[in-house]
Design an enzyme around this catalytic site. Sequence first.
Site, PDB file in Angstrom:
ATOM      1  N   THR A 151      84.419  36.694  78.138  1.00 16.78           N
ATOM      2  CA  THR A 151      83.568  36.726  77.167  1.00 16.78           C
ATOM      3  C   THR A 151      82.347  36.710  77.922  1.00 16.78           C
ATOM      4  O   THR A 151      81.826  37.702  78.353  1.00 16.78           O
ATOM      5  CB  THR A 151      83.498  35.610  76.142  1.00 16.78           C
ATOM      6  N   THR A 184      92.469  24.221  78.034  1.00 12.34           N
ATOM      7  CA  THR A 184      91.178  24.508  78.336  1.00 12.34           C
ATOM      8  C   THR A 184      90.992  25.854  77.433  1.00 12.34           C
ATOM      9  O   THR A 184      91.906  26.526  77.049  1.00 12.34           O
ATOM     10  CB  THR A 184      91.400  25.046  79.829  1.00 12.34           C
ATOM     11  N   ASN A 386      73.129  31.201  76.104  1.00 12.19           N
ATOM     12  CA  ASN A 386      73.543  30.884  74.805  1.00 12.19           C
ATOM     13  C   ASN A 386      72.349  30.778  73.697  1.00 12.19           C
ATOM     14  O   ASN A 386      72.709  30.629  72.597  1.00 12.19           O
ATOM     15  CB  ASN A 386      73.941  29.227  75.187  1.00 12.19           C
TER      16      ASN A 386
END
Length: 392
Positions: A151, A184, A386
């Site tokens: 990603t 994770t 973000n």
Amino acid sequence: MPAPSFFHDTPVFPRGFRCASRHVGLKPAARDLTLFASDIDAVAAAVFTRNHFPGAPVIVGRETIRGGVLRAVIANSKVSNVATGAPGVTNARRMAAAAAAELGTTADRILVSSTGVIGVPLPIEKIETGVVGMAGELQDDPLVGAEGIMTTDSHPKALSAAVGPATITWVAKGSGMIEPNMATMLSYIFTDAAFDAPTLDRLLRAAVSTSFNMLSVDSDTSTSDTCAILANGLAGPVDESEFLAVLRAGCTRMTEILARDGEGAEHLLRVSVRGALTDAEARTVAKSIVNSPLVKTMVHGADPNVGRLLMAVGKCFHCTIQPATTDAWINGFQVVGHGERLAFDDAIVRETLSREVVDITVSLGVADGAATAYGCDLTTGYVEENAAYYSS
């Protein structure tokens, strides 16, 4: 961050494992669908996120792994299939069925994972169409599979190591929303060693507890965290203690790789706490330090602000902390003694903080508890990455 010598220079799959990845239209151009497959059924174990909003693939995966056997893992990036209700679960099952049909097995032998934006319906038709023919593209480079699950990762992540006659290979993705609880981000481990399912589950949990579960980029627990191990047994049995040692070393090494690739990160931060009342309290203190935004920005700015370390230790209210016995070091230079800031060469410590790897050690002087946590610095790159993640 040099790797121990038993890791292969180039990652390879164990016998009987292969992968393929494609662009199927979830992303604008990059690969977004990966298939990891064993030539035969493999004994399997997995651990998943403890987030109260698990993704549909986690819901289905928890059911699937109860069987203790997998033939393959199918994973997509860009869309996480989280917060999508009953249709999301249906789509996860359809994804497993599509991979099973492609490989000539059944859906209960397929582990499904999805990673990416939360709250967006999974374009399942693109996946069902895109997986057709992937069995004919299966090949031996784990990095090819790693590409399809990226990603915000800056690079694909894979490594492998030998253990007796067997091989262990780790493939993972993750750079943000990382504070695992029992797993994770997405991490898959493949081996041709032979183990039964209960033993494999025990070994996985032992390795995860000191590695992936001690990793934090930003203190945020993902809704999709999955760590699975598949063992097809083609190399035969291996020594259990030797296997666990290599498994733990590989999980730790991958933890460091993931931490260093934190969104916008410029430094790997390793925090070792010793002398705690218990190992559990050592873990709490180590995580408090590695998760502190003030400690992270201290590392980023190469600013030896010792007060931030003391703050992060001191706020662990439920741990036994005695200032008079607390010492701390930054990259080997002692900066705290008996709970007080020591006189140290500011320029030298600043220089060490500018290095790629920053080691912080804290001794609490209470008992024998110890733990190490792994993280990274906090940069403007994290904010930029973000601030527009949903829209990008």
